[in-house]
Enzyme design. Structure first.
Site, mmCIF file in Angstrom:
data_model
loop_
_atom_site.group_PDB
_atom_site.id
_atom_site.type_symbol
_atom_site.label_atom_id
_atom_site.label_comp_id
_atom_site.label_asym_id
_atom_site.label_seq_id
_atom_site.Cartn_x
_atom_site.Cartn_y
_atom_site.Cartn_z
ATOM 1 N N HIS A 207 -4.003 -5.521 2.179
ATOM 2 C CA HIS A 207 -3.666 -5.831 3.568
ATOM 3 C C HIS A 207 -4.286 -7.184 3.891
ATOM 4 C CE1 HIS A 207 -2.390 -1.652 3.953
ATOM 5 N NE2 HIS A 207 -3.534 -1.293 3.419
ATOM 6 N N CYS B 269 0.828 -1.214 0.000
ATOM 7 C CA CYS B 269 0.000 0.000 0.000
ATOM 8 C C CYS B 269 0.866 1.269 0.000
ATOM 9 C CB CYS B 269 -0.966 -0.034 1.181
ATOM 10 S SG CYS B 269 -2.410 1.048 0.963
#
Length: 245
Positions: A197, A96
């Site tokens: 995630h 990310c």
């Protein structure tokens, strides 16, 4: 399998800056999968102000906010050890915000200020037309040509476009990925970036083993963990059943 000299060092980079989404779990997964195989491993956690070791086998960057991204880039450039480690054959897995800062540029804030990244991936990130939030399912083609489904939870406002020197990590079946263009993540040499995630490697053990094999430059013996395989199957089924419309 060839023996590795000394413990395999997993380096978790700047948790106080890039560790707000549980991405520390990626380090735990790598350690456990090494230990299950009887391979000695150690975890080194580096915080801002600490010198980054150049001796690591795998370096991990996680998710964070705008200010944290800027600080992390400045610190990593000043330290320089991450670049030296990669030159020596280490592997970097960035998730990310960590993925975004590995690119050439990314933007922050309401004014979309352009920030120079680490330049480890030929990608650029800009604010997207919508925030990508939800489960994502993608197809990753392994080096041997077989395919594995990757699952995770994406939550990012930046959309990432790949330049010619970077290849997509996977193709998206469900979700947004890089820029709603059918791709997810990027690979360039031994640097791999990805949005999900979960933690990512807990949900995708095949990808975890791929990172370890890259770092050790050897084929690892398969692990017989049927409970992990079943959990992965259930996650894939869940994402498909509850796909965003």
């Amino acid at each position: 399998m060839t023996a590795h000299k000394g413990p395999v060092e997993i380096v978790l980079v700047y948790q106080s800056l890039l560790g707000i989404y549980g991405d520390r779990g990626n380090a735990m997964v790598l350690l456990k999968r090494l230990q299950w195989r009887g391979i000695e491993a150690k975890l080194t956690i580096v915080e801002p102000g600490d010198p980054l070791p150049a001796s690591g086998s795998v370096y991990l960057l996680g998710g964070g906010e705008d200010a944290a991204q800027v600080s992390a880039v400045r610190l990593l450039k000043t330290d320089g050890s991450l670049f030296r480690a990669l030159d020596a054959g280490a592997v970097l897995f960035a998730v990310c915000a960590g993925y975004q800062i590995c690119g050439t540029t990314f933007t922050i804030g309401e004014r979309d200020e352009v920030i120079e990244g680490l330049g480890l991936l030929d990608v650029e990130t800009r604010r997207g037309p919508e925030r990508a939030v939800g489960e994502i399912l993608s197809r990753w083609r392994r080096p041997d040509g077989t395919e594995t489904l990757l699952t995770g939870f994406e939550n990012h406002g930046g959309f990432t476009t790949l330049g010619p020197d970077a290849a997509p990590l996977a193709t998206v079946e469900i979700g947004v990925g890089n820029a709603n263009d059918g791709t997810e993540g990027a690979v360039q040499g031994r640097v791999i970036g990805s949005y999900p995630h979960g933690p990512n490697l807990a949900r995708n053990p095949d990808l975890a083993d791929h990172l370890l094999q890259l770092a050790l430059d050897t084929e690892l013996e398969p692990l017989e963990r049927p409970e992990i395989d079943e959990l992965h199957r259930q996650r894939v089924e869940f994402v498909r059943r509850n796909a965003r419309r």
